[in-house]
Design an enzyme around this catalytic site. Sequence first.
Site, mmCIF file in Angstrom:
data_model
loop_
_atom_site.group_PDB
_atom_site.id
_atom_site.type_symbol
_atom_site.label_atom_id
_atom_site.label_comp_id
_atom_site.label_asym_id
_atom_site.label_seq_id
_atom_site.Cartn_x
_atom_site.Cartn_y
_atom_site.Cartn_z
ATOM 1 N N TRP B 106 -5.600 2.462 10.376
ATOM 2 C CA TRP B 106 -4.697 1.302 10.291
ATOM 3 C C TRP B 106 -4.558 0.620 11.634
ATOM 4 O O TRP B 106 -4.515 -0.621 11.716
ATOM 5 C CB TRP B 106 -3.357 1.700 9.679
ATOM 6 C CG TRP B 106 -3.556 2.040 8.236
ATOM 7 C CD1 TRP B 106 -3.520 3.277 7.674
ATOM 8 C CD2 TRP B 106 -3.924 1.133 7.184
ATOM 9 N NE1 TRP B 106 -3.826 3.193 6.341
ATOM 10 C CE2 TRP B 106 -4.084 1.904 6.007
ATOM 11 C CE3 TRP B 106 -4.127 -0.240 7.124
ATOM 12 C CZ2 TRP B 106 -4.440 1.332 4.784
ATOM 13 C CZ3 TRP B 106 -4.487 -0.817 5.912
ATOM 14 C CH2 TRP B 106 -4.633 -0.028 4.760
ATOM 15 N N ASP B 176 3.838 -0.619 13.415
ATOM 16 C CA ASP B 176 3.615 -0.632 11.968
ATOM 17 C C ASP B 176 4.208 0.656 11.402
ATOM 18 O O ASP B 176 3.590 1.715 11.458
ATOM 19 C CB ASP B 176 2.104 -0.708 11.690
ATOM 20 C CG ASP B 176 1.778 -0.615 10.199
ATOM 21 O OD1 ASP B 176 2.698 -0.448 9.383
ATOM 22 O OD2 ASP B 176 0.579 -0.709 9.872
ATOM 23 N N LYS B 200 5.600 2.077 0.242
ATOM 24 C CA LYS B 200 5.635 3.516 0.504
ATOM 25 C C LYS B 200 7.083 4.035 0.432
ATOM 26 O O LYS B 200 7.406 4.847 -0.424
ATOM 27 C CB LYS B 200 5.017 3.832 1.873
ATOM 28 C CG LYS B 200 3.477 3.791 1.836
ATOM 29 C CD LYS B 200 2.928 2.644 2.614
ATOM 30 C CE LYS B 200 1.438 2.586 2.831
ATOM 31 N NZ LYS B 200 0.507 3.312 2.040
#
Lengths: 364, 364
Positions: B106, B176, B200
């Site tokens: 990511w 993030d 999530k």
Amino acid sequence: MEPKVENIYNFSAGPAALPKPVMKQAQADFIDWNGLGTSVMEISHRSKEFIKVADEAEQDLRDLLNIPDNYKVLFCHGGARAQFAAVPMNLLGQSKKATYIDAGYWAESAVNEAEKYCEVDAFDAKTTIDGKAAVIPASEWKVAADSAYVHFCPNETIDGIEINELPQTDKPIVADLSSTILSRQIDVSKYGVIYAGAQKNIGPAGICIVIVRDDLLELASEALPSVLSYKVLAEKDSMFNTPPTYAWYLSGLVFKWLKEQGGVEAIEHINREKAELLYNYIDESDFYKNDVHTNNRSRMNVPFQLAKPELDAQFLELADKAGLKSLKGHRAVGGMRASIYNAMSLEGVQALVDFMKAFEKDNA
Amino acid sequence: MEPKVENIYNFSAGPAALPKPVMKQAQADFIDWNGLGTSVMEISHRSKEFIKVADEAEQDLRDLLNIPDNYKVLFCHGGARAQFAAVPMNLLGQSKKATYIDAGYWAESAVNEAEKYCEVDAFDAKTTIDGKAAVIPASEWKVAADSAYVHFCPNETIDGIEINELPQTDKPIVADLSSTILSRQIDVSKYGVIYAGAQKNIGPAGICIVIVRDDLLELASEALPSVLSYKVLAEKDSMFNTPPTYAWYLSGLVFKWLKEQGGVEAIEHINREKAELLYNYIDESDFYKNDVHTNNRSRMNVPFQLAKPELDAQFLELADKAGLKSLKGHRAVGGMRASIYNAMSLEGVQALVDFMKAFEKDNA
């Protein structure tokens, strides 16, 4: 006494009412979808179960709009406003100019965003005929020779103005169809790009459909955020990042519902009936009026005013109590507005007209 | 025999399981919300009823994370991937460089997008300790003197790697937190920008939370699409355009559920128990293994491999039949992965461990 849920009619301009059978099915399947023991919103977008949802939604939309094979269908984040930036960033290529036809608030909002990226050749298409708001005929619209594309918004939700013509140009036509998509037949092959925020005729807010001719995918600016890139989204089947899966699923249910109604041709017939019923009553009455010329009256958004505007608040209060919801006009124009998208039934419009007649009788 | 819905545990990495009480409430209120006779997704985002939903969600999130008053909370379209572009476009100002700490997939994806907008000073923080994947200590991370900010992703969902430190820098820290937000206590005042895709620990896919220190709002690029502008979104209370209202509503329900659980401190305690239960069993067993060093094991995403990978398919099939869903590892690493976000109960992790023990017994 509160009306039953079945007798509530929601005239919201957007987020708008969804078809009641769709909402009932979604409720039934909410926690245990497809026998999985979870919601459709709790599974991977890359699972075979969700891919099936995604593919069917695309195919159903292709069937409904007769989308030619050389057009990509994208399911995007961000709403139509995101497209106000995405359109110039994707389509300008080496050009520095684009033409925008301006018939109201949404066209102007698109101009404001496009001005960040190019010189906007704006054509003011607003006019009046016999004192009523109208749009200059498309044969008189001027398009700069060096424009990359021509953008227009054929339905202005706030003013209730609709354009029933296309720009006469050999440049790609880009259209914000947020309020008209699926409400009437269109010839997709005439357009370069069609985009539509879902929350009027498609599904819940938070997803936007883009239909783009594939030869236009190569023009994107380098500084384009990937999530707004038609090319990236086309290559990744709209799954460059996690898409708004639940909104995509609900949109798919709406497409299936629309097919069951007989498709776009059938719903267009009903939409014409609904609009005629309401406009005819308004025109017959001295108590209500609509300020748009018949040439350009919207079939989707019907603004109307009372001859006695001091009664506006009372009208809205009583309508709400009668189960006729969200009839207040946009703050920019006041009065009332009935948005009568695909999910609004003829019965709902008849209930509104019946209420308006009774209110007129009591207050004329 | 299929397990009952109550006994199904969904380990999806995202879109992930939502708390069951939240889903039950949302289902009950789906068609007739708040006595309105419509769904919350069918009303205007500017209605007083929705504004209340929006304001409460923000206040509950502020309470849960102790967000200082000089931070704006934004509810955005587009997911965390959109922020990979939005971060440089909003924060570079006159600078042409930003530092990105790279500990996995990511972080690297964020680098790829940022390179469109600036020179990326990337620091490769990946290492191994005793043959296990790990992250170099933050005291050794190098940050270019002329970087506008330092970006990192403290939880790499695919590899199951977590970073428990902050960059040691006087530059704005951008994180993030898609997988860690609300799962453990954090000190928001240490960050310049926190962003997190909802799917999530927050809500359904299609909404992204951004928490931004207000002095950073003035640095935006002119070419920034308005829908990605922190300044525009802050000025318009995240309603520059129609927000993804249903995702916002569900996120608000999750925040209220989390408050009822005792807030972030309480859920962090449970999350630690869940992770210890699973990792301890994996470490005790010769049949299963996890390749991440204990320094950097994620509490949210637990990848594990079988000593006999030829049994992977059988493991997944039997687990699915037992109601333990979505345990397949990311295609980049294979094996298994259990994502155990806030909505996963201790009972769910215990059920997984019990299944793993039985499978080991049958196949060791």
